[in-house]
Design an enzyme around this catalytic site. Structure first.
Site, PDB file in Angstrom:
ATOM      1  N   ALA A 269       0.758  -1.617  -0.140  1.00  0.00           N
ATOM      2  CA  ALA A 269       0.029   0.171   0.051  1.00  0.00           C
ATOM      3  C   ALA A 269       0.667   1.667  -0.116  1.00  0.00           C
ATOM      4  O   ALA A 269       2.155   1.164   0.078  1.00  0.00           O
ATOM      5  CB  ALA A 269      -1.061  -0.055   1.087  1.00  0.00           C
ATOM      6  N   ASN A 272       0.176   7.757   0.251  1.00  0.00           N
ATOM      7  CA  ASN A 272       0.141   9.283  -0.163  1.00  0.00           C
ATOM      8  C   ASN A 272      -0.930   9.449   0.355  1.00  0.00           C
ATOM      9  O   ASN A 272      -2.342   9.720   1.082  1.00  0.00           O
ATOM     10  CB  ASN A 272      -1.224   9.047  -1.131  1.00  0.00           C
ATOM     11  CG  ASN A 272      -0.034   7.689  -2.189  1.00  0.00           C
ATOM     12  OD1 ASN A 272       0.863   8.117  -2.802  1.00  0.00           O
ATOM     13  ND2 ASN A 272      -0.925   6.556  -2.973  1.00  0.00           N
ATOM     14  N   HIS A 304      -1.068   1.164   9.075  1.00  0.00           N
ATOM     15  CA  HIS A 304       0.324   1.686   8.875  1.00  0.00           C
ATOM     16  C   HIS A 304       0.064   3.047   8.342  1.00  0.00           C
ATOM     17  O   HIS A 304       0.948   3.990   8.275  1.00  0.00           O
ATOM     18  CB  HIS A 304       0.730   0.425   8.418  1.00  0.00           C
ATOM     19  CG  HIS A 304       2.056   1.252   8.041  1.00  0.00           C
ATOM     20  ND1 HIS A 304       3.259   0.720   9.043  1.00  0.00           N
ATOM     21  CD2 HIS A 304       2.491   1.399   7.111  1.00  0.00           C
ATOM     22  CE1 HIS A 304       5.019   1.311   8.102  1.00  0.00           C
ATOM     23  NE2 HIS A 304       4.182   1.376   7.021  1.00  0.00           N
ATOM     24  N   GLU A 305      -0.766   2.816   6.992  1.00  0.00           N
ATOM     25  CA  GLU A 305      -1.163   3.449   6.145  1.00  0.00           C
ATOM     26  C   GLU A 305      -1.464   5.643   6.951  1.00  0.00           C
ATOM     27  O   GLU A 305      -1.321   6.123   6.177  1.00  0.00           O
ATOM     28  CB  GLU A 305      -1.965   2.731   4.868  1.00  0.00           C
ATOM     29  CG  GLU A 305      -1.138   2.043   4.103  1.00  0.00           C
ATOM     30  CD  GLU A 305       0.554   2.383   3.704  1.00  0.00           C
ATOM     31  OE1 GLU A 305       0.725   3.506   3.558  1.00  0.00           O
ATOM     32  OE2 GLU A 305       1.113   0.801   3.935  1.00  0.00           O
ATOM     33  N   GLU A 327       9.681   5.197   7.883  1.00  0.00           N
ATOM     34  CA  GLU A 327       8.605   4.179   7.632  1.00  0.00           C
ATOM     35  C   GLU A 327       9.006   2.966   9.004  1.00  0.00           C
ATOM     36  O   GLU A 327       7.992   1.922  10.172  1.00  0.00           O
ATOM     37  CB  GLU A 327       9.314   2.731   6.899  1.00  0.00           C
ATOM     38  CG  GLU A 327       9.539   3.207   5.172  1.00  0.00           C
ATOM     39  CD  GLU A 327       7.876   3.139   5.093  1.00  0.00           C
ATOM     40  OE1 GLU A 327       6.741   2.516   5.978  1.00  0.00           O
ATOM     41  OE2 GLU A 327       7.589   3.793   4.100  1.00  0.00           O
TER      42      GLU A 327
END
Length: 852
Positions: A269, A272, A304-305, A327
């Site tokens: 994924a 953005n 996470h995203e 990250e």
């Protein structure tokens, strides 16, 4: 340009040059079409005061751009003389502020690399991390140039959904055939966070109410056939948003938050800003399609995203050497989020993944520091070292400083660096400012590669009632074999007496090469539990007795330490070649016997405790890849445990038939053991036929394939026919076939000739080539022919998608462990790949590190 070039095709961290300009706003206009899309951009470059004029800046581009046109302050400029071989353009600007206008064309349909703007099953979408924006238009494509975006999307009405980052400010009709949408992102961001999507998509929606009472519109978009599998992802998103507000006080900063599922995506994924793009494998989840493990994975990736919104988007990395800044911090936040439901179980799963994937990487030719000093290819830093080991380093902050100290440092980091592109040193400085006692040598965790080893020795003095615990740390560079500097290593430990009573529990941070701890008033030799909660990403050399490990298995309350005691005991016995097989089975069986009663109290945890160590972890303990005898030994032990505890396994299987994660976990462990017994061969067949969920179906298929059940082939064909319209389940079909220990070259030929064989889609390539490449048992048994097949397929993938190809090379990373003459044969195969003039820089960079 961010880095000065060197002649060896490497880029070096210390060559970093900060940008000498700012670009406050980038206006983009897309006329979208799958074959040829037209891009217009307009932006003002402001050269910093003190920089001498005229001054040159680089706009990154690529050979994917065509029909280029350029204007500077309204004056047309000839483009060709300014372009280099890679498609980059160097501008020499004579004024402090100048307006740049660029037009170019690109072809989404021709972009098989999936970097930039591309076509996925009729959807026009983008992926720009790390350097994909240069495949869209000319611009400084580097993470430390942060700009606000205003994006206009124009397309035919056959693309009814038009999305970009930020907030929707306007949409409407152009004519009967075309329409438009305008999106503005109020927060500056680098190019890698830019995204657009255009397609015939459906959506589900909800809203999240922020602490100040303002709503956020949440939507998940997917194709018509996939939208019904997105409800769990939407619920997970809302859960993650609430958690981040409660745990860290961080709220969503946009009025729109969109997530889009696409079939073709290089990674899992992408975060953005306000427009997350997801590989369908990381977002679709129904009981009929996804296993319980898949559900957890979807929830983790969604979180996470979203968490990246602050740790990655609002604050991003200065350069790709510091990729771990965003990250690892986000992986840690994801792990903390996921651990709230079952903290001990999640910790074991995280550690097991680290040991299976990152520890071998850390000790092989592809080893690199979490923040390396040089890179051959930017894409090749997206590794388990950067993500998972980096997350363990973030956890070290919390372990050493305590949660309160960590939260203070984290809050300072967010406040001080919001809107900036920074480094891991800036994160350390924030932690240090709020916690002055933080060790000065802590940053060595980022700069030294390899896995530290802790050597432990104990001495007990009964006359003094004194216990001495000697701790030595070693960290050898896996490439140069040089001894590196000592690190700060927190070690959580506990002492137990022989009756299982805990005498003490403490945390000590080892900071020097050798330190000795002395404990007074100890009445007997204690049983020591070391590295509780896996307090540091290290290996421990401590020759504990079997009796001590049995006490820890029975009485230890720390989930990880209890599980680790089982793992150590089983491994110790399996590697004791002197013990007869029957005695090995007896010792392991005696240790596991008390856990059957425990299985009725904590079934999901007991499922982990009753599972023998993973094959790959056992294989990695060998000096070479002579793994077949060890695999056969483990199998014989499993058969022995299946026979000894057949009554208990049947009781567990029968008892746990309800619809719950915990029940399925222990039931399918029982199935694994029972399937070894000829009298129970039909059990997996019946489970496959009757199962109403993918967890049970998958467990049945693994049992059938592992034990070469006579009905396995027919059932696998049934599985394919049943799910052939579901791409993710076809991927599962190939992964199961490629991962079976009994794989033959005839099987490989059948897979290659299968009508669903497809290397264009990264998921399918990973399911086929990746699963076979991870099948170390088949590789050891078949040898060079299988390595050659893998190499041939990797080269094919490389011509389509270099990023995916470079990530499939891992079976060759174990080259130095292969026995002769196989090592020479595989080296020759790898050298043939490297000598090819047609492979990508990504792939050649990996091969050079392996072969040279």
């Amino acid at each position: 340009m961010p880095f000065t070039p060197r002649s060896d095709q490497q880029i070096y961290r210390l060559d970093y040059l900060a940008p000498t300009f700012t670009i406050p706003l980038l206006e983009l206009h897309f006329t979208l079409d799958p074959e040829v899309s037209r891009v217009r951009s307009q932006f003002k470059v402001i050269i910093e005061e003190g920089i001498e004029l005229p001054h040159s800046i680089k706009l990154h581009g690529s050979k994917a751009l065509f029909d280029l046109q350029l204007k500077i302050d309204g004056e047309r400029v000839e483009v060709a003389p300014l372009l280099d071989e890679a498609g980059n353009l160097t501008l020499t600007l004579g004024e402090r502020e100048q307006l740049i206008e660029i037009e170019n064309s690109i072809s989404p349909a021709a972009n098989s690399a999936l970097s930039g703007l591309y076509l996925s099953r009729g959807i026009i979408c983008s992926d720009c991390e790390p350097q994909g924006f240069r495949n869209i238009t000319l611009f400084p494509d580097r993470p430390d140039v942060m700009t606000q975006y205003r994006v206009t999307l124009e397309a035919n009405r056959c693309y009814p959904i038009l999305l970009s980052n930020g907030n929707l400010v306007e949409e409407g009709s152009i004519d009967e055939e075309r329409h438009y949408a305008i999106w503005e992102d109020p927060f500056p961001k680098p190019t890698y966070l830019f995204a657009i999507v255009a397609g015939d998509l459906q959506f589900i929606e909800d809203q999240h109410i922020r602490p100040d009472g303002r709503p956020v519109q949440l939507r998940i978009y997917a194709s018509k056939e996939n939208i019904g599998a997105c409800d769990f992802a939407l619920a997970s998103l809302k859960k993650a948003m609430r958690w981040d507000e409660k745990r860290f006080g961080l709220a969503c900063d946009l009025d729109f938050y969109n997530v889009v599922a696409v079939d073709d995506f290089n990674s899992g994924a992408m975060e953005n800003k306000g427009l997350n793009l997801f590989n369908t494998s990381c977002i679709l989840a129904t009981k009929a399609q996804a296993t319980d493990q898949n559900f957890r994975f979807v929830e983790a990736v969604i979180a996470h995203e979203y968490f990246h919104n602050w740790t990655g988007n609002r604050i991003t990395c200065q350069d790709w050497f510091n990729l771990s800044l965003k990250e690892s911090l986000t992986v840690f936040r994801e792990q903390e989020f996921m651990s709230e439901v079952a903290p001990g179980i999640r910790r074991i799963e995280d550690v097991n993944f680290l040991r299976l994937h990152q520890f071998p990487e850390d000790q092989g030719p592809l080893s690199h520091a979490v923040r390396p000093d040089k890179l051959g290819s930017i894409e090749n830093i997206y590794t388990t070292t950067t993500y998972e080991k980096g997350a363990e380093i973030i956890r070290l902050y919390q372990t050493i400083l305590g949660r309160e100290g960590f939260d203070r440092g984290f809050a300072r980091y967010i406040k001080e660096f919001d809107g900036m592109a920074v480094t891991v040193d800036d994160l350390y400085a924030s932690m240090k400012m709020e916690n002055p006692r933080l060790f000065e040598n802590f940053p060595l965790w980022y700069s030294q590669r390899g896995t530290p080893k802790i050597q432990v020795a104990t001495e007990y003095y009964p006359d003094k009632r004194e216990m001495r615990l000697s701790l030595k740390q070693f960290l050898f560079d896996p490439v140069t074999n040089e001894l590196q500097e000592p690190l700060p290593i927190p070690i959580k430990y506990a002492f137990f007496n022989r009756e299982g009573e805990m005498l003490l529990e403490e945390t000590y941070t080892l900071t020097m090469a050798h330190q000795c701890l002395i404990f007074h008033n100890i009445d007997e030799v204690p049983v020591i539990s070391l590295l509780r909660d896996f307090s540091a990403p290290v290996t421990v050399d401590y020759p504990q007795s079997i009796d001590d490990l049995k006490i820890l298995i029975q009485y230890e309350s720390d989930y990880f330490a209890k599980w680790e005691a089982v793992q150590k005991l089983v491994t110790r016995v399996l590697f004791n070649r002197v013990l007869p097989r029957e005695e090995q089975i007896e010792i392991i069986g005696d240790a596991l016997a008390p856990l059957f009663e425990y299985a009725y109290q904590a079934p999901e945890f007991a499922a982990l405790l009753l599972t023998l160590p993973d094959n790959d972890q056992l294989f990695d303990r060998l000096e070479n890849e002579e793994i077949l005898p060890l695999y056969q030994l483990k199998r014989e032990v499993e058969v022995g445990l299946a026979k000894r505890f057949s009554t208990q396994w049947k009781a567990l299987y029968t008892h746990y038939q309800e619809d719950s994660v915990a029940a399925r976990a222990i039931k399918n462990v029982a199935l694994r053991y029972l399937s070894h017994l000829p009298d129970e061969a039909e059990l997996a067949v019946i489970q496959y036929a009757q199962a109403d969920n993918m967890t049970d179906i998958n467990a049945a298929l693994i049992a059938l394939l592992t034990n070469q059940n006579p009905q396995a082939e027919t059932i696998m064909q049934n599985f394919y026919q049943r799910y052939q319209e579901d791409a993710l389940l076809v991927d599962r079909y190939f992964a199961l076939l490629g991962g079976t220990p009994h794989l033959t070259m005839d099987d490989v030929a059948m897979i290659s000739a299968h009508p669903a064989f497809d290397l264009k889609n990264p998921n399918r390539a990973r399911a086929i080539v990746g699963s076979i490449g991870r099948n170390r048992i088949a590789l050891a048994r078949i040898g060079a022919p299988l390595y050659r097949w893998i190499a041939t397929e990797i080269v094919k993938v490389d011509k389509i998608n270099a990023v995916t190809a470079a990530r499939l090379i891992t079976p060759f990373a174990k080259l130095a462990r292969l026995p002769e003459p196989l090592q020479d044969e595989v080296r020759a195969i790898g050298q043939e790949m490297l000598d090819s003039q047609e492979i990508s820089h990504n792939l050649s960079d990996q091969l050079k590190r392996i072969l040279l």
